[in-house]
Structures are given as structure tokens and as C-alpha cells.
Design a protein around this motif. Structure first.
Motif, PDB file in Angstrom:
ATOM      1  N   TRP A 100       1.047  -2.741   1.207  1.00 46.19           N
ATOM      2  CA  TRP A 100       0.286  -1.772   1.971  1.00 46.19           C
ATOM      3  C   TRP A 100      -0.398  -0.780   1.026  1.00 46.19           C
ATOM      4  CZ3 TRP A 100       1.009   3.569   2.544  1.00 46.19           C
ATOM      5  CH2 TRP A 100       0.221   4.170   3.515  1.00 46.19           C
ATOM      6  N   GLY A 101       0.329  -0.340  -0.001  1.00 44.15           N
ATOM      7  CA  GLY A 101      -0.237   0.592  -0.977  1.00 44.15           C
ATOM      8  C   GLY A 101      -1.421  -0.003  -1.724  1.00 44.15           C
ATOM      9  N   VAL A 102      -1.314  -1.268  -2.086  1.00 39.85           N
ATOM     10  CA  VAL A 102      -2.428  -1.941  -2.775  1.00 39.85           C
ATOM     11  C   VAL A 102      -3.637  -2.018  -1.850  1.00 39.85           C
ATOM     12  CG1 VAL A 102      -3.180  -4.171  -3.695  1.00 39.85           C
ATOM     13  CG2 VAL A 102      -0.993  -3.217  -4.399  1.00 39.85           C
ATOM     14  N   ALA A 103      -3.404  -2.308  -0.562  1.00 35.12           N
ATOM     15  CA  ALA A 103      -4.517  -2.374   0.390  1.00 35.12           C
ATOM     16  C   ALA A 103      -5.180  -1.010   0.541  1.00 35.12           C
ATOM     17  CB  ALA A 103      -4.022  -2.884   1.745  1.00 35.12           C
ATOM     18  N   VAL A 104      -4.380   0.058   0.598  1.00 36.03           N
ATOM     19  CA  VAL A 104      -4.939   1.409   0.724  1.00 36.03           C
ATOM     20  C   VAL A 104      -5.736   1.772  -0.528  1.00 36.03           C
ATOM     21  CG1 VAL A 104      -4.329   3.856   0.841  1.00 36.03           C
ATOM     22  CG2 VAL A 104      -3.242   2.237   2.383  1.00 36.03           C
ATOM     23  N   MET A 105      -5.179   1.481  -1.698  1.00 29.39           N
ATOM     24  CA  MET A 105      -5.886   1.793  -2.948  1.00 29.39           C
ATOM     25  C   MET A 105      -7.187   1.002  -3.071  1.00 29.39           C
ATOM     26  SD  MET A 105      -4.274   4.176  -4.392  1.00 29.39           S
ATOM     27  CE  MET A 105      -5.044   4.193  -5.984  1.00 29.39           C
ATOM     28  N   ALA A 106      -7.161  -0.264  -2.685  1.00 26.39           N
ATOM     29  CA  ALA A 106      -8.377  -1.081  -2.753  1.00 26.39           C
ATOM     30  C   ALA A 106      -9.444  -0.544  -1.804  1.00 26.39           C
ATOM     31  CB  ALA A 106      -8.048  -2.535  -2.417  1.00 26.39           C
TER      32      ALA A 106
END
Length: 162
Positions: A100-106
Motif C-alpha cells: 500500500w505504501g509503495v502504491a501511495v508513493m508511486a
């Protein structure tokens, strides 16, 4: 696009998009469906292989069918069991939160790039006016830049057709 990809990944793995695992019944049913499908495919492959050997035909025909289906997925080429990977993601809340964090950062990077790139380009172009008019102050340059950006972003939803 980033969150759509994240949502598809979560659906394929069998977890809720916010990082919380699905209820155990649906996770078990998804796992049992996957294992039944895998067993059915293995039985069909064995039956096909036995049928081709009993007819006295060579394996080249079977290889042709495999080539017609296309290359194997990358995880099969490296000997990775897809169901084991799914089970790992279902069991690990930290990995789910990390996804989820990677999706938010992307998504943040994409939005930041979509806003910063035109802003810097317009600011550079307006700053170039100081070559023609050296008396332009920094306040005027910033004001004109904000005005141009406001107009550009206001007409952007209309698209290139209008």
C-alpha cells in the motif's frame, strides 16, 4: 493507474486493498479453488501426455502445442509456486502495508511530476522574458507564471479536441 494496478494485485492475491486480510472463509475458498484448478490442469496434462505416448507419436507434437500457447510465466520459469507467494502475502500484514505504501508513493510521484514539470517549464519560459525586458521584477515573473499555469490547468480538462 497506480491504484488500479494495486487493486488488481490485491484482488489476485486475495487481500483487501487497505492491507487488512479478507475474512478467512473467502481466503480459504480462493486457495481451494486455486488448488483444485492446479490439480485439474495437472491431470489434463498427464492425460494428454499419456495419450500422445500411447498412440506412438513423438513428443514434437506436444512441444508444438506448448509453443503455440506461448512462453511460460516468469514465476514458472524460475520454479516459483504462485500459490505459495499468494499465501505469503495473505499471512504478512507488514508486506500488505508495504505494498500500500509503495502504491501511495508511486501515486504521489506521478502527481508531483504532473504538477511540477509544467510549473518549472512555465517559470523558465517567463523568466526568459527578463532577457527582452530587464526591468521585470521577480514579483511580476511569479505573477505571470501563476496566471499562465491557472489558464493552462483550467483548460486542460477540455482536451486537445477543443
Amino acid at each position: 493507474g497506480t491504484f488500479a494496478l494495486y487493486s488488481l494485485l490485491c484482488r489476485h492475491i486475495g487481500i483487501k486493498p487497505q492491507g487488512a486480510p479478507r475474512d478467512p472463509a473467502s481466503a480459504r475458498s480462493a486457495a481451494s479453488k486455486a488448488s483444485k484448478a492446479k490439480a485439474k490442469a495437472a491431470a489434463a496434462a498427464r492425460a494428454q501426455q499419456q495419450g500422445s505416448h500411447s498412440d506412438g507419436e513423438s513428443d514434437s507434437e506436444g512441444e508444438g502445442e506448448a509453443k503455440a500457447r506461448g512462453p511460460r510465466p516468469w514465476w514458472q520459469r524460475f520454479g516459483v509456486d504462485g500459490e505459495a507467494v499468494r499465501a505469503f502475502f495473505r499471512r504478512s500484514p507488514r508486506i500488505q502495508v508495504a505494498m500500500w505504501g509503495v502504491a501511495v508513493m508511486a501515486t504521489a510521484s506521478l502527481v508531483g511530476d504532473g504538477v511540477l514539470t509544467p510549473s518549472i517549464s512555465v517559470l523558465s519560459a517567463v523568466s526568459g522574458l527578463t532577457v527582452a525586458v530587464p526591468d521585470l521584477g521577480q514579483d511580476v515573473i511569479i505573477g505571470v507564471t501563476i496566471g499562465v499555469l491557472f489558464v493552462v490547468f483550467a483548460i486542460q480538462p477540455l482536451g486537445t479536441g477543443k
